[in-house]
Structures are given as C-alpha cells and as structure tokens.
Design an enzyme around this catalytic site. Structure first.
Site, mmCIF file in Angstrom:
data_model
loop_
_atom_site.group_PDB
_atom_site.id
_atom_site.type_symbol
_atom_site.label_atom_id
_atom_site.label_comp_id
_atom_site.label_asym_id
_atom_site.label_seq_id
_atom_site.Cartn_x
_atom_site.Cartn_y
_atom_site.Cartn_z
ATOM 1 N N ARG A 27 0.822 -1.217 0.000
ATOM 2 C CA ARG A 27 0.000 0.000 0.000
ATOM 3 C C ARG A 27 0.857 1.269 0.000
ATOM 4 N NH1 ARG A 27 -3.826 -0.455 4.956
ATOM 5 N NH2 ARG A 27 -1.959 -1.507 5.719
ATOM 6 N N ASN A 45 -6.479 -2.144 1.735
ATOM 7 C CA ASN A 45 -6.629 -3.586 1.872
ATOM 8 C C ASN A 45 -8.113 -3.911 1.802
ATOM 9 O OD1 ASN A 45 -3.903 -4.142 2.189
ATOM 10 N ND2 ASN A 45 -3.968 -4.058 4.417
#
Length: 782
Positions: A27, A45
């Site tokens: 990320r 996520n």
C-alpha cells in the site's frame, strides 16, 4: 495533436491485486506511485486483496498498471492483477491520492482466491543499523521493524492485514511512532508492527524457579550473564521459544542434550554474520546467499575439521546447521556474547515448540536455567526452517519460519477447496483453492496429543486467515497414521493418495510438470497399494495416477518399528530373510556375516532368526531407507539410531572424501512384471571386503555409487521404453547429499532431465503438497 489529446484524456480504473500483497509495504508503494504519477484516488486492503481506484491521464494509468508489476516491493508476490471500471464516476479530479481504511470483506472478482499473509521477514539492514546506533531512539530495542522486515505470519489473526488484527493491537502507538506510520516519506509508513521503547513490547526475564521478573535492558543483560556463565536460556523468538547456550562450552551442550532428551541429533548453531559462519564451515556463494536470505533458514553445511565448537554439537556427523540472526533480539545476544550459540527448538523430545510464556515456564522448567520472554503474543508457532544447496540451488529440508505460509502454485487447479493432511512424520498440511496451495509450517511427528493439538490449532488459524473452507480432505493410505485418522473425522469427501505417488508428485508439481514423468521415490516406509511397505520405487506417473515399474528387493522388518530404531536388527532381516533370487547368494551371506553376528547379543540373533523364519511381526518392505540402515550396521557405523535417518547420515559422512569410488556388484531381476534391484550381491561384496579389511569409508562411498548407478540404469531403460526423459527424485533418502548429486550427474549424463524438490521438502514434509497436487488433478477429471 491527436496523440497528445489522448494522453491528456482522463481515465478512471479499479485495480484488484491478489497474491502476497499485505504486510510487505505494498500500500505505501502504491501510494507513492500514485502521487508520483499525479493520480487521484485511493488504495486499501480489501479482505485478502489490495484494491486501487485511480483516475488520471491515459499515459499515467498505463504506467501505473505496468509499474505495479515491475516496481513492487521485494517481498510482494503478485499472482493476479484485474483491471476494470470503478464504482460510479471514479475519483474526483484534484482530490489527490490516499491510503484509506481497509474493508474486511472483499467485494471483487478475485475473492475466490485464498487470503495470503507473508512469512516473517528477517531484520533488514536499515533496522540493524538503528539497533546499534546510540543516537537512534530505537537503540538496542529488541523489536525494531519496518515495512521491509519483522513479524508477519506469527502475529496475524486474520485479514485484511492491519494492526487491529495482529497481536500488536494491545500496544497503542506513541506520538513519534504515529508520525512515522502516517508519513509517506518514512520507511515505516503503514508498517503495522511498528514499535519503539516508549510504546511497544518489552522483554521480560525470569530465572528458573524464581518468581520475580525484570524487564527491558536489565532482562537482556541477565540472560547474557547467564549464557556467559554456562547456562541454558529459553529465548522467545519470532515463532516460538528456542533453547540457547554457548556452542563452544562442552559441559553446557552436554547438559542441554540430557535435559532436552536429545542424545545425538545435531544442534543448529547461530552466528553473527557470514564471516563467523566461514570460520565453522566452508561457505560458497550459493550457501552465503541462502544464509543471508530474508527467510534466514538453518543451512546445512560441511563442518570444518578444526571448528571451534563443542564436539557434542554435532556428534558423529560432519554436517553442521548454521543460521544468521533472524530477529533484533538474536542480533543483540550475538553482539553481546561474541560467540556462536546453540539455537534449538524450545521443546523436550518430540513435543511442539512452546509459544506461550506460561507454557514455556511449565514445559521447559527442567531444561532452561532462565527465561527471556516478552509480552508480544505469538499467534501461530513457526519453528526454524532448514535448507541446503543441491547442485547449486537452494532446497528446503524443513519449510517453516520465513517460508510458510507463502503460496505455491498448483499446475492443475483444484476445482474445489481442499485440505491435504499429510503423513505422520515431519508433518505439514496444505490448504488449496484454485491454482494456489498454502503449505502450513512444519509441525513435527504426529505421535502424541500435544503435536496433534498443534496441528489442529494451526489448521484452524490458517483456515481463518486464508478463508479456505475445504470441501475435500486428502490423506495417506496408511490407516495407522494419525493424519489419516483425523481425515476420517472430517465431514467432507475424502481422497486417498499413495505415499510415494505424493512424494514424486510434490517434485513434479512444484516444477509445473503436468504430463508423464518417471518418479524415483526412495524413502523410509510408506504403505503400498499391494499391502506391503514400499520405499524403493520407480514409478511411471503423472499428477493423476501412477504405475509401479521397479522396486528394491524386499526384506522383513523384525519387530516392525523396532527395526527402524535399530539398524542392526534391519541388517538381520536382510541376512535371514532377504527376498530370494539366488539361494546360494543368501547362504554365502550367512557365512560371511559371522563377525557381524558375533558382536550382537546371541539372544537377539536367535530371536530375530526365529521371527523371520516364522514370519511373526516381520512386515515386508522394499525400502531404500532400510537398506541404508542395514549397510550402516554391517559396516559397523551404527547399530542403533537415536533419530530417524541417523544411521544413513553417519554412512554418508563416512563416505565423504572418497570421490570416484567404483560401484559394487548389483543385479536386476524381474518379478510380477516389475524390475527388482536385488541387493544381495551388493551386500555379499561388502561382507567379503570387510573380511579382507577394506577401508570402511571407501565401502560406504562405493555403496552410494552402487545405488546411483543402478538407479540411472533403471531410469534410462524406462525412459526409452515409455518415451519420457523427465525424472522426479523425491523421498526422505533424497536428503542424502552424496546420493542426490550422484543421481543428478548420472541422469544428466544419460540424457535425462532430473528434477529435485526445492521449495518443498523431499521428505515427508512435502507429502501434503503432493497429495494436494494429485487430488486437484483427479478432481478436475471428475
């Protein structure tokens, strides 16, 4: 003009990324990439996936999709990238790019894939530098980590991988850690296990039998002092407790052996760096790369004769298992003590390793002199992995911390989710869905309730994390295996897979082989489809089925499992009851074996002779492993085995250095349409050479050369007859370095293509993956 207008046109996309993309800094990577490309949107996520919604110029979006694959963090493993339309109109122009809160349930086209969590990652160089920098706020902090390193699989409780679902949830980040966690320019941006001395876990020290406990640096210094004075310390590692002592102190190593009830099996030794490793064993480039790799396995090497270690670290063996520090606490202990340390599993005998602090104090009270623990909970136990280099390539012997539960591919996808429960020894299990297989970590031998509980606990944990709910359970054919008995209790369809088919299929599957191949399964024991015990087999196989082409000559196992524990008894089985192809040869073997028989208790010899003659408690086995045991006994190498494979390992060590030994006589016969290797001529020659006082080491090397030459001949004939050149080598005997390298060289010289297990152990630790590969292929056929 038209190209410029197309590049400037705004494009919006939703991108779903599956694979090992959580817990590896993916990320933060996407965030920085989105900002660099001037995109609007977000990344988060989403269940077991990473989902991106982004908008920008067509050129920027093309570069985004390309660089997701080419520039991903080093520990990320992208298995699927799906690009589609966003929800609604997509991100608003000028809104910027952000990391947003995770979604617990995936809502995507990839949500039928298992959720994947990365294995634990060894401390990176940047964190080690901080650990020993007096000016850094994490100086000597045993839990330093970042997005590139630290605990993952051992602390996670579910997906998405966020701090709230890890055992770090109880530690509220301080202001400084929060700032790092939120700073896109910091390497701890969204590092979920982030911690420091002000807000993170803390060491604890408890002397054996003591009630008071110290914390922090004093706890570490108490452990260091005890180790320096010749004590044994139970150290809470990343995946469980380890028993640690000074590897140069003969008295403390002997005391550890007695307390741990491990009389002869070698201990692993932890050293600070590659230079220290090189002082104990020759370390080539491939071995150095494996030692320093992120998983930090124990690497099996040939020990230097002049190694400065206690002799009882590796009694009677020339193989030494070395590992480099995997966690900051290991770095600190090695730095402060400046000596090699025994680092072995925190258990007694065959129990699973301890993970809970109270459990460790209770179970290891009679072993450790002190306990160096901490207050970060271990959610799943992971022992150290063990690896070696075979023909220049890494090959796992035990798949655990650092490797599990990283996914492996299945060359034929499983049409239904399945659970393969493995075998009895060196147990693992495998969960599979689609083309993804997740092999659980090494559990140990399923011989007692504690190990069964460890297996079922970890199965429940990994099932929850991955989201794989099995519709099929796959098991070995042996009804006495506890894993097979467990499979009978699961209320889903069951598939049985023959032990040695699973072995060779594990090798074929990891190399992506879907067609026919020759499978050489040299093993200890496994139940065959004819009711006898197999272990020296050549199969013509694919992933769906197999046909037995060749085997070793059978011999009785006097007393069953007793013959496994006592190679001398296995030798008696061959002398008194080897499968007959030539009566004269058997009679000569009896006469030549006089010196061997004379050194055994007469009552044992007489009893075994009667048992074999009457066929009482003497199961027949065509086992390569048991033949190695018998030869070890006949050559006076080992009459008894303290652990599985000890006799064969000692025989291999004895053969080392005798390069170029010529094969002994060997013979192939035919029985029941099978080619059979008759070992009696080989054994006769060994006994004759012993009578003539030949060098035992040379005979050991010649025996290895015999098995290699015979195998190459059998495979060459079978390859010509059946039109396949691929040979998959697997089974516990293939852990013999001398044999496997001779087989690779011989088969290659014969124009065949030998394949060996690399990511999956050749021993029974690879059975569950092989079972999963076979069952997936069979289920595809309905």
């Amino acid at each position: 003009m038209r190209g410029t207008a197309a590049a400037a046109r705004r494009v919006a996309r939703r991108i779903e990324v599956g694979g090992t993309v959580q817990g590896v800094g993916f990320r933060p990577f996407v965030y920085r990439l989105g900002r660099e490309l001037g995109l609007d949107g977000w990344v988060r996520n989403d269940g077991g996936l990473v989902v991106i919604e982004a908008a920008g110029s067509a050129d920027a979006m093309r570069r985004l999709s390309a660089r997701l694959r080419t520039d991903a963090p080093p520990q990320a493993r992208l298995r699927q990238v799906r690009i589609g339309a966003p929800a609604g109109d997509g991100p608003m122009h000028g809104s910027g790019f952000h990391v947003i809160a995770s979604a617990e349930q995936p809502r995507s086209g990839l949500d039928d894939r298992p959720g994947l969590v990365p294995p634990d990652l060894a401390t990176c160089a940047a964190c080690v530098a901080e650990l020993f920098d007096p000016g850094d706020r994490r100086y000597r902090y045993p839990f330093v980590n970042c997005t590139d390193c630290g605990p993952r699989a051992t602390i996670v409780g579910g997906l998405p991988y966020d701090r709230a679902v890890t055992s770090m949830r109880r530690f509220a980040m301080c202001r400084a850690c929060t700032a790092e966690y939120r700073d896109p320019a910091d390497r701890r941006f969204h590092a979920e296990p982030i911690a420091c001395p002000a807000c993170g876990p803390e060491l604890t020290w408890r002397p054996a039998g003591g009630h008071g406990a110290e914390g922090g640096e004093p706890a570490l210094q108490a452990a260091v002092a005890l180790l320096r004075d010749g004590g044994i310390v139970a150290v809470k590692g990343v995946g469980g407790y380890q028993l640690v002592c000074d590897a140069t102190d003969e008295a403390v190593v002997a005391r550890l052996r007695a307390r741990k009830q491990r009389p002869v099996k070698p201990f692993a030794v932890m050293v600070a760096d590659l230079t220290a490793a090189g002082r104990l064993a020759p370390v080539g480039p491939a071995e150095a790369a494996l030692l320093a790799s992120v998983p930090r396995p124990v690497v099996l090497l040939t020990a230097r004769p002049d190694r400065l270690l206690a002799a009882t670290v590796t009694p009677g063996a020339d193989t030494l298992g070395l590992l480099l520090p995997a966690a900051p606490l290991h770095h600190l202990l090695l730095h402060d003590l400046d000596r090699p340390l025994v680092a072995t599993s925190g258990n007694v005998a065959d129990e699973p390793i301890a993970v809970d602090d109270a459990e460790a104090v209770d179970r290891l009270a009679g072993v450790a002199d002190g306990f160096l623990g901490h207050d970060r909970v271990i959610r799943a136990r992971y022992d150290d992995s063990v690896a070696r280099v075979v023909a220049g390539r890494p090959s796992l012997v035990r798949r655990a911390r650092g490797y599990a539960p990283a996914p492996l591919g299945l060359p034929i996808a499983a049409p239904e989710p399945l659970l393969a429960v493995g075998a009895q020894l060196k147990h693992t299990f495998t969960l599979a869905r689609g083309s993804t297989a997740i092999v659980g970590p090494h559990t140990g031998d399923l011989q007692q309730q504690e190990t069964m509980t460890a297996f079922t606990d970890h199965l429940a944990h990994l099932t929850r994390v991955t989201g794989v709910e099995p519709a099929v359970v796959v098991h070995d054919l042996h009804p006495g295996y506890l894993s097979t008995q467990y499979a009978q209790t699961v209320s889903v369809r069951r598939v049985g897979v023959q032990h040695h088919h699973a072995h060779v299929a594990s090798c074929a599957a990891e190399h992506g082989i879907t067609g026919r191949y020759l499978g050489v399964a040299y093993d200890g024991l496994g139940l065959g489809d004819d009711g006898t015990l197999w272990g020296g087999e050549v199969l013509l196989a694919d992933l769906r089925s197999y046909r037995r082409l060749a085997r070793f000559g059978r011999a009785p196992l006097p007393g069953g499992a007793a013959a496994v524990r006592r190679p001398a008894r296995m030798a008696l089985g061959y002398l008194f009851g080897a499968e007959a192809f030539d009566d004269t040869s058997l009679a000569r073997a009896g006469r030549l074996a006089g010196p061997f028989l004379a050194r055994l208790p007469p009552l044992e010899v007489a009893t075994v002779r009667r048992m074999v003659a009457a066929g009482v408690n003497c199961p027949q086995a065509s086992s390569a492993g048991r033949l190695f045991d018998a030869v070890a006994a006949l050559l006076r190498v080992r009459d008894d085995a303290g652990y599985e494979g000890e006799a064969a390992a000692a025989l291999e060590a004895l053969a080392a250095g005798h390069t170029g030994a010529a094969p002994l006589p060997w013979r192939l016969a035919t029985r029941d349409d099978l080619v059979v290797y008759d070992p009696v001529p080989t054994l006769l020659t060994l006994l004759e050479a012993l009578r003539d006082e030949a060098a035992v080491g040379l005979l050991a090397a010649a025996f290895h050369a015999t098995i290699a030459a015979m195998t190459v001949a059998v495979c060459s004939d079978a390859a010509a007859e059946h039109g396949t050149s691929t040979v998959c080598l697997s089974g516990g005997v293939m852990q013999n370095q001398l044999l496997i390298e001779a087989l690779i060289a011989g088969l290659s010289a014969a124009g065949l293509t030998p394949l060996v297990n690399e990511q999956i152990p050749a021993n029974d630790g690879g059975i569950s993956y092989g079972q999963a590969a076979v069952a997936a292929a069979q289920l595809q056929d309905g």
